[in-house]
Design a protein around this motif. Structure first.
Motif, PDB file in Angstrom:
ATOM      1  N   UNK A   1      55.247  43.151  41.510  1.00 30.94           N
ATOM      2  CA  UNK A   1      55.892  43.270  40.202  1.00 30.94           C
ATOM      3  C   UNK A   1      55.901  44.693  39.708  1.00 30.94           C
ATOM      4  N   UNK A   2      54.794  45.415  39.912  1.00 36.01           N
ATOM      5  CA  UNK A   2      54.725  46.817  39.501  1.00 36.01           C
ATOM      6  C   UNK A   2      55.716  47.660  40.290  1.00 36.01           C
ATOM      7  N   UNK A   3      55.793  47.445  41.599  1.00 38.38           N
ATOM      8  CA  UNK A   3      56.742  48.201  42.431  1.00 38.38           C
ATOM      9  C   UNK A   3      58.174  47.934  42.004  1.00 38.38           C
ATOM     10  N   UNK A   4      58.470  46.680  41.700  1.00 35.42           N
ATOM     11  CA  UNK A   4      59.818  46.319  41.279  1.00 35.42           C
ATOM     12  C   UNK A   4      60.173  46.990  39.973  1.00 35.42           C
ATOM     13  N   UNK A   5      59.256  46.966  39.017  1.00 40.22           N
ATOM     14  CA  UNK A   5      59.519  47.579  37.705  1.00 40.22           C
ATOM     15  C   UNK A   5      59.658  49.080  37.822  1.00 40.22           C
TER      16      UNK A   5
ATOM     17  N   UNK B   1      44.982  45.278  43.235  1.00 37.21           N
ATOM     18  CA  UNK B   1      45.375  43.966  42.718  1.00 37.21           C
ATOM     19  C   UNK B   1      46.040  43.137  43.810  1.00 37.21           C
ATOM     20  N   UNK B   2      46.097  41.813  43.637  1.00 35.44           N
ATOM     21  CA  UNK B   2      46.779  40.960  44.614  1.00 35.44           C
ATOM     22  C   UNK B   2      48.239  41.366  44.797  1.00 35.44           C
ATOM     23  N   UNK B   3      48.776  41.038  45.961  1.00 34.15           N
ATOM     24  CA  UNK B   3      50.126  41.480  46.329  1.00 34.15           C
ATOM     25  C   UNK B   3      51.175  41.025  45.321  1.00 34.15           C
ATOM     26  N   UNK B   4      51.052  39.804  44.799  1.00 29.21           N
ATOM     27  CA  UNK B   4      52.084  39.309  43.883  1.00 29.21           C
ATOM     28  C   UNK B   4      52.136  40.151  42.610  1.00 29.21           C
ATOM     29  N   UNK B   5      50.991  40.620  42.137  1.00 29.70           N
ATOM     30  CA  UNK B   5      50.956  41.461  40.937  1.00 29.70           C
ATOM     31  C   UNK B   5      51.516  42.855  41.247  1.00 29.70           C
ATOM     32  N   UNK B   6      51.077  43.422  42.366  1.00 26.98           N
ATOM     33  CA  UNK B   6      51.526  44.768  42.728  1.00 26.98           C
ATOM     34  C   UNK B   6      53.016  44.786  43.015  1.00 26.98           C
TER      35      UNK B   6
ATOM     36  N   UNK C   1      41.736  38.337  34.931  1.00 27.21           N
ATOM     37  CA  UNK C   1      42.922  38.300  35.790  1.00 27.21           C
ATOM     38  C   UNK C   1      43.521  39.706  35.809  1.00 27.21           C
ATOM     39  N   UNK C   2      44.289  40.049  36.849  1.00 32.40           N
ATOM     40  CA  UNK C   2      44.910  41.376  36.878  1.00 32.40           C
ATOM     41  C   UNK C   2      45.942  41.528  35.769  1.00 32.40           C
ATOM     42  N   UNK C   3      46.258  42.749  35.376  1.00 36.31           N
ATOM     43  CA  UNK C   3      47.333  42.980  34.411  1.00 36.31           C
ATOM     44  C   UNK C   3      48.658  42.424  34.927  1.00 36.31           C
ATOM     45  N   UNK C   4      49.499  41.973  33.998  1.00 37.24           N
ATOM     46  CA  UNK C   4      50.807  41.405  34.353  1.00 37.24           C
ATOM     47  C   UNK C   4      51.880  42.483  34.220  1.00 37.24           C
ATOM     48  N   UNK C   5      52.690  42.639  35.254  1.00 39.14           N
ATOM     49  CA  UNK C   5      53.629  43.758  35.322  1.00 39.14           C
ATOM     50  C   UNK C   5      55.088  43.373  35.107  1.00 39.14           C
TER      51      UNK C   5
ATOM     52  N   UNK D   1      41.783  51.288  33.590  1.00 40.92           N
ATOM     53  CA  UNK D   1      42.691  52.434  33.614  1.00 40.92           C
ATOM     54  C   UNK D   1      42.710  53.068  34.996  1.00 40.92           C
ATOM     55  N   UNK D   2      41.555  53.190  35.642  1.00 39.09           N
ATOM     56  CA  UNK D   2      41.503  53.768  36.991  1.00 39.09           C
ATOM     57  C   UNK D   2      42.306  52.919  37.976  1.00 39.09           C
ATOM     58  N   UNK D   3      42.218  51.596  37.848  1.00 39.22           N
ATOM     59  CA  UNK D   3      43.000  50.717  38.720  1.00 39.22           C
ATOM     60  C   UNK D   3      44.498  50.892  38.467  1.00 39.22           C
ATOM     61  N   UNK D   4      44.882  50.996  37.209  1.00 41.44           N
ATOM     62  CA  UNK D   4      46.293  51.200  36.883  1.00 41.44           C
ATOM     63  C   UNK D   4      46.786  52.547  37.379  1.00 41.44           C
ATOM     64  N   UNK D   5      45.903  53.546  37.371  1.00 38.82           N
ATOM     65  CA  UNK D   5      46.250  54.841  37.958  1.00 38.82           C
ATOM     66  C   UNK D   5      46.552  54.699  39.440  1.00 38.82           C
ATOM     67  N   UNK D   6      45.749  53.901  40.135  1.00 45.01           N
ATOM     68  CA  UNK D   6      45.985  53.657  41.564  1.00 45.01           C
ATOM     69  C   UNK D   6      47.349  53.013  41.779  1.00 45.01           C
ATOM     70  N   UNK D   7      47.650  52.010  40.969  1.00 44.17           N
ATOM     71  CA  UNK D   7      48.937  51.316  41.104  1.00 44.17           C
ATOM     72  C   UNK D   7      50.089  52.266  40.822  1.00 44.17           C
ATOM     73  N   UNK D   8      49.966  53.095  39.796  1.00 38.55           N
ATOM     74  CA  UNK D   8      51.024  54.060  39.475  1.00 38.55           C
ATOM     75  C   UNK D   8      51.238  55.030  40.630  1.00 38.55           C
ATOM     76  N   UNK D   9      50.147  55.495  41.238  1.00 40.69           N
ATOM     77  CA  UNK D   9      50.268  56.416  42.370  1.00 40.69           C
ATOM     78  C   UNK D   9      50.951  55.741  43.556  1.00 40.69           C
ATOM     79  N   UNK D  10      50.648  54.472  43.779  1.00 40.98           N
ATOM     80  CA  UNK D  10      51.303  53.734  44.858  1.00 40.98           C
ATOM     81  C   UNK D  10      52.796  53.591  44.586  1.00 40.98           C
TER      82      UNK D  10
END
Length: 266
Positions: free
Chosen positions: A258-262, A251-256, A178-182, A222-231
């Motif tokens: 959460x990352x944007x919100x945090x 990652x799916x929109x619901x996970x991402x 499953x994707x990481x939880x943010x 880690x590469x995927x998390x780098x992508x999310x951080x850059x977004x």
């Protein structure tokens, strides 16, 4: 019920269907270390009984972070040392009852009243051996290293390194299946924190949820998390809309979301 996977000499993972949870056991010559304890006292008791089928060595516990599914089973291990980051202790003390209410309601709504009642009846145990940066636990002929590599899944993640077996228990800094939880995460710092975990050079990493993985999997996450951080940074800078970020995320929109919100709240 769970099943054991051996990932090294005297290093085992207890896999559970519920939440795809992975718990750990590390045995030495004089003692053993239990890694996380499950989501309620009943699950903790099942895990404790499974440990006793493997070894009669005296145990201590280490908690990778404060989320209920990793900590609420601790009371089943009785009077023993419980290692964790100070932030884990603070979160359990301040937020443990809120977690209890949230997850009991979650399971009751899902029709799992048995789990809801177990969560409601659980005694929350606060850790008493606090590790701000790093510590070593001597199990007799085997030293286990406890490390806080930085903020990631939470602000108080603790990883458990077994150097002689080439194994790291990463808690929810790594997720398989499953994707990481943010929800409580630090999305901008998580990639470098995971880089610190990778630098330990373990051949096997045990995620908080999912099957044990190799170094290539950790590098890929880690590469995927780098992508999310850059977004997240692009949205904060105004060069990308949130909708565009959700479309481009690995990652799916619901996970991402959460990352944007945090990232946006900090």
């Amino acid at each position: 019920m769970g099943r054991w996977i051996e990932v090294g000499d005297g290093v085992l993972v207890r896999r559970h269907e519920e939440l795809d949870l992975s718990l750990g056991l590390i045995a030495g010559g004089r003692g053993c270390l239990v890694v996380d304890t499950g989501g309620d006292e009943a699950q903790g008791a099942e895990f404790a009984a499974a440990v006793r089928e493997v070894t009669s060595l005296p145990w201590s516990v280490v908690l990778t972070h404060a989320h209920f599914d990793h900590t609420f089973g601790t009371a089943a291990f009785g009077e023993c040392a419980v290692w964790a980051h100070p932030g884990c202790a603070a979160e359990l003390e301040a937020g443990g009852e809120a977690q209890r209410a949230t997850w009991a309601e979650h399971y009751r709504t899902a029709g799992r009243t048995d789990i809801a009642e177990s969560i409601e009846a659980t005694r929350i145990v606060l850790p008493d051996r606090l590790v701000r940066d790093r510590a070593e636990v001597d199990l007799g002929g085997r030293v286990v290293r406890l490390l806080h590599p930085g903020p990631g899944h939470t602000g108080h993640d603790l990883v458990v390194h077994v150097p002689d077996a080439g194994v790291v228990f990463a808690g929810d800094l790594v997720e398989q299946g499953a994707p990481p939880a943010f929800e409580d995460s630090y999305p901008l710092e998580w990639p470098s924190t995971l880089g610190g975990v990778a630098a330990l050079g373990a051949s096997t990493t045990v995620p908080g949820h999912g099957e044990p993985v190799d170094a290539a999997f950790v590098a890929g996450q880690r590469a995927e998390l780098d992508e999310v951080a850059a977004l997240c940074e692009a949205v904060a800078a105004g060069t990308l809309t949130a909708a565009e970020a959700l479309e481009r995320s690995p990652y799916p929109a619901s996970f991402t979301a959460g990352a944007l919100s945090r990232a946006g709240s900090r």
